[in-house]
Each structure stands twice: as structure tokens, then as C-alpha cells.
Write an enzyme that holds these catalytic residues in place. Sequence first.
Site, PDB file in Angstrom:
ATOM      1  N   ASP A  53       0.828  -1.302  -0.193  1.00 43.72           N
ATOM      2  CA  ASP A  53       0.089  -0.154  -0.009  1.00 43.72           C
ATOM      3  C   ASP A  53       0.804   1.282   0.040  1.00 43.72           C
ATOM      4  O   ASP A  53       0.681   2.034  -0.936  1.00 43.72           O
ATOM      5  CB  ASP A  53      -0.969   0.048   1.145  1.00 43.72           C
ATOM      6  N   GLU A  78      -5.251   7.118   0.112  1.00 42.71           N
ATOM      7  CA  GLU A  78      -5.738   6.410   1.254  1.00 42.71           C
ATOM      8  C   GLU A  78      -4.719   6.557   2.416  1.00 42.71           C
ATOM      9  O   GLU A  78      -4.998   6.686   3.478  1.00 42.71           O
ATOM     10  CB  GLU A  78      -6.164   4.840   1.001  1.00 42.71           C
ATOM     11  N   ASP A 145      -6.322   4.626  -4.777  1.00 42.77           N
ATOM     12  CA  ASP A 145      -6.334   3.379  -3.802  1.00 42.77           C
ATOM     13  C   ASP A 145      -5.190   2.777  -4.089  1.00 42.77           C
ATOM     14  O   ASP A 145      -5.342   2.150  -5.255  1.00 42.77           O
ATOM     15  CB  ASP A 145      -7.570   2.998  -3.710  1.00 42.77           C
ATOM     16  N   THR A 150      -7.195  -4.578   0.489  1.00 42.67           N
ATOM     17  CA  THR A 150      -6.120  -5.306   1.113  1.00 42.67           C
ATOM     18  C   THR A 150      -6.063  -6.379   1.872  1.00 42.67           C
ATOM     19  O   THR A 150      -5.188  -7.487   1.973  1.00 42.67           O
ATOM     20  CB  THR A 150      -5.477  -4.132   2.266  1.00 42.67           C
ATOM     21  N   SER A 291     -12.395  -6.018  -3.114  1.00 39.56           N
ATOM     22  CA  SER A 291     -12.002  -4.799  -4.308  1.00 39.56           C
ATOM     23  C   SER A 291     -12.646  -4.363  -5.291  1.00 39.56           C
ATOM     24  O   SER A 291     -13.798  -4.990  -5.669  1.00 39.56           O
ATOM     25  CB  SER A 291     -10.494  -5.221  -4.482  1.00 39.56           C
ATOM     26  N   ASP A 320     -12.408   4.732  -3.269  1.00 35.66           N
ATOM     27  CA  ASP A 320     -12.791   3.175  -3.231  1.00 35.66           C
ATOM     28  C   ASP A 320     -13.914   2.952  -4.640  1.00 35.66           C
ATOM     29  O   ASP A 320     -14.399   1.912  -4.966  1.00 35.66           O
ATOM     30  CB  ASP A 320     -13.574   2.780  -2.186  1.00 35.66           C
TER      31      ASP A 320
END
Length: 383
Positions: A53, A78, A145, A150, A291, A320
Amino acid sequence: MGDNNYDKELDVAVRVVQMACSLCQRVQEGLVSSTSNDHVKSKDDDSLVTVADWSVQATVSLMLSESFSNQKVSIVAEEDVQTLSKSDSVGLLTAVVNTVNECLAEAPKYGFQSPKEALGTSQILEAISRCNSTGGCNGRHWVLDPVDGTLGFVRGDQYAVALALIEEGKVVIGVLGCPNYPRKKEWLNHHHHHQSYQSMPKMSDTSDTWEKGCVLYAQKGSGEAWMQPLIHGNKKHTWSSSAQRVLVSAIDDPALATFCEPVEKANTNHSFTAGVAHSMGLKKQPMRVHSMVKYAAIARGDAEIFMKFAQSGYKEKIWDHAAGVIIVEEAGGVVTDAGGHPLDFSRGLYLEGLDRGIVACSGTTLHEKLIGSVYASWESSNL
Ligand SMILES: Nc1ncnc2c1ncn2[C@@H]1O[C@H](COP(=O)(O)OS(=O)(=O)O)[C@@H](OP(=O)(O)O)[C@H]1O
Ligand SMILES: [Mg+2]
Ligand SMILES: [Mg+2]
Ligand SMILES: [Mg+2]
């Protein structure tokens, strides 16, 4: 569509998402085969964040700055550096720095420049924390994102890298990298995934018959959505010239339609959506996928409906949805809130004013039926 043309922005965004997907694949292979989980952390809201990430966020931030150095690049993303800067995160930070530098060394393969020497910790932290824009209705904002889903990523399952551009409050381009998008749509399902995992070729399998993963993209008002294969391993792919158009499914009979939704019941109300599905005559079991790959499935015509009804009080974040929504719309689909209104990306970090939940459909026939069923089911669920 006016005079706006985002060809350059789209080209850069697709290449940086390709690069990010390759980074994620490398990290995911390491995670899945490793027994320690020191590269995964819990955030304050108990959700997960990983080396991937932060590394993707740093990489995208750096490549956008390199490509648009004459502009002030505003990025809404994010992750922040809080967890990463804690004293017990030294190992994590080192892993991020190494991962980003490994990825940057490959930059020329994606048409970017590699830095002359490896970047230091402070430069990488700065690149991550620079993505602290809050968006809004004025000017241009990139929305990222870095790893969506995740949890799926950590499980070795579906996840996405999502990058969009908002201009004057409207999403104008969207790019969605789906590194584990399977060759057969049935393999998307979280439950099926584990059953069939043994029979699925491994990630390192480079045989030409095995095609997995894609990058989807679209530009507002073009009426077209496209898909590229991923660049696998070191294989020299002519990926930029092998784009294919994607279109939503033509199915408009609910009995034949497939609906997808989040895997975790914490993220959507499974019993409410089951009621809606029953009421509108959907016959198939829901396809539960981690996701924004759910938006990709609608755009590619592999599913007809996506529903997400988060707990009341949860505010949906723009990163998202932005990339997924425009790709589905340009592929011919419809995305609205549960009241049938378009999603509003102009009000900052959140989809303010969202009516209950989000619904995406391959066409207006299913969409109208779905909105009607949500209306009826909501009434009866509140009796
Ligand atoms: N409580 C709650 N309710 C609704 N949504 C939430 C909630 N908490 C988090 N999130 C956001 O959901 C994103 C993951 O959605 P998914 O569809 O992948 O969920 S699932 O793993 O399939 O259940 C996830 O995105 P990532 O953090 O990028 O994975 C979150 O932004
Ligand atoms: Mg997260
Ligand atoms: Mg997300
Ligand atoms: Mg994320």
C-alpha cells in the site's frame, strides 16, 4: 465532451498502474509464501495496510510528479505515514524503501525515468505524505487507492490498484489494475478461489496459455472502456498495442444475471442484499469478491450487478469508487446510489449525500428493477 482531452493523463496513469501492479505482484508473492506477517500492520480502525500500500502510493506520487512537473499535482490517496513513522516500524519502512527503489529501477520499462541514485527514506516518506489533498469541486485532483481490497491482497486473492482523475468535481479518467483477474470468471468468487487454487497455474508460471491480470481504463464521455494485459515477469510484452475494448453484459433477465458484492459482512449487509436479490428475481448465488475488481467484472461483462450497502454511519470514500464508476459507465453500465442518483465526487474525501448504498448494473433494465427492489426491501426491512 467539450474540448477536454485527457490522452496524456490517461497514458501516464495506465503506465504507472502497470508499474504498481508489478510491484504488488512481487510483494504478494513474498507475503503468501512467507510465514511471518511483519509486513502487514493494523491501522487505528483495525483495517490492514501493507508494504505494498505505501510503496504503490510512493511510486504513483513520484511518477505523477515526474510526468507533470510543470503543474502542482494534487493527490487524494488512502495512506498516510503515521503508522510507518512509528519507532516500531523501522523494519516496515526499510521494506517500503527497498520495494520502491526496486520498482523505480524498472521505470524505463514503463516509459518513465529511473532516479540517478536510489531514493532515501525521507524522499519516500515525503512522496507518500504529499498525497494529502482533500479533493473538492475546484481544479484537478488525482484520486488513488494504492491497494484496494488489502484483505484480499493479504489472502493471496483479488485486489486492485485504482487511479482516477477528477476535474471540477467530475471523474474524467479511471484506471483499474487487477493483477489477479482470472482467466475464467468463476474463479473470481472468493469461495471457489480456494477450492480451485490447487488447479490454478502459479503466478510464476510463464506459459503463454496462462493469461491473468489486466488493467482497465476509460476516459469520460468517450463511450469506450479498454483493457490491457499485464506485463508479466520479464517478458517483453507489446502491451500498449494489445488493448481490447470491454463492454458490459447484454443480459437483462434477472434470472440469468450474476450479482457481486464484498466478501466481508462488515463491509456490506449480506442479508439485505439477499432480500433485494430475491425480490428482483436473481437466481444465482452472489459472487463475493474483494476490491474494485467487482467494478471490473461488470465492465468486462462477467457479472451484471454490484451492490454495496455499508453500515449506516460509514462514509464511502471517493478512492474506493472513482476509477470503477467511470470504467463501468464508459463500458455501457449504470452506477448510482440506492436512490438512483449519480455518485458525487465533488465534495471532498467522501461520497457525501449518498443514499444508503451503491449499485452498479450492466444496463438500465436491471438498474430500474434493482432500484425498485431496494425500495420495496428497504420498506419491509424497516417494518
Ligand atoms: N466498515 C466498512 N464498511 C464498508 N466499507 C469499508 C468499511 N471499512 C473499510 N471499508 C472499505 O471497503 C474497502 C474494501 O471493500 P471490499 O469490497 O474489497 O470488501 S471485502 O474485502 O470484499 O469485504 C476498503 O478498501 P481498502 O482499505 O483499500 O481495502 C475500505 O475502504
Ligand atoms: Mg485500506
Ligand atoms: Mg479501498
Ligand atoms: Mg486501499
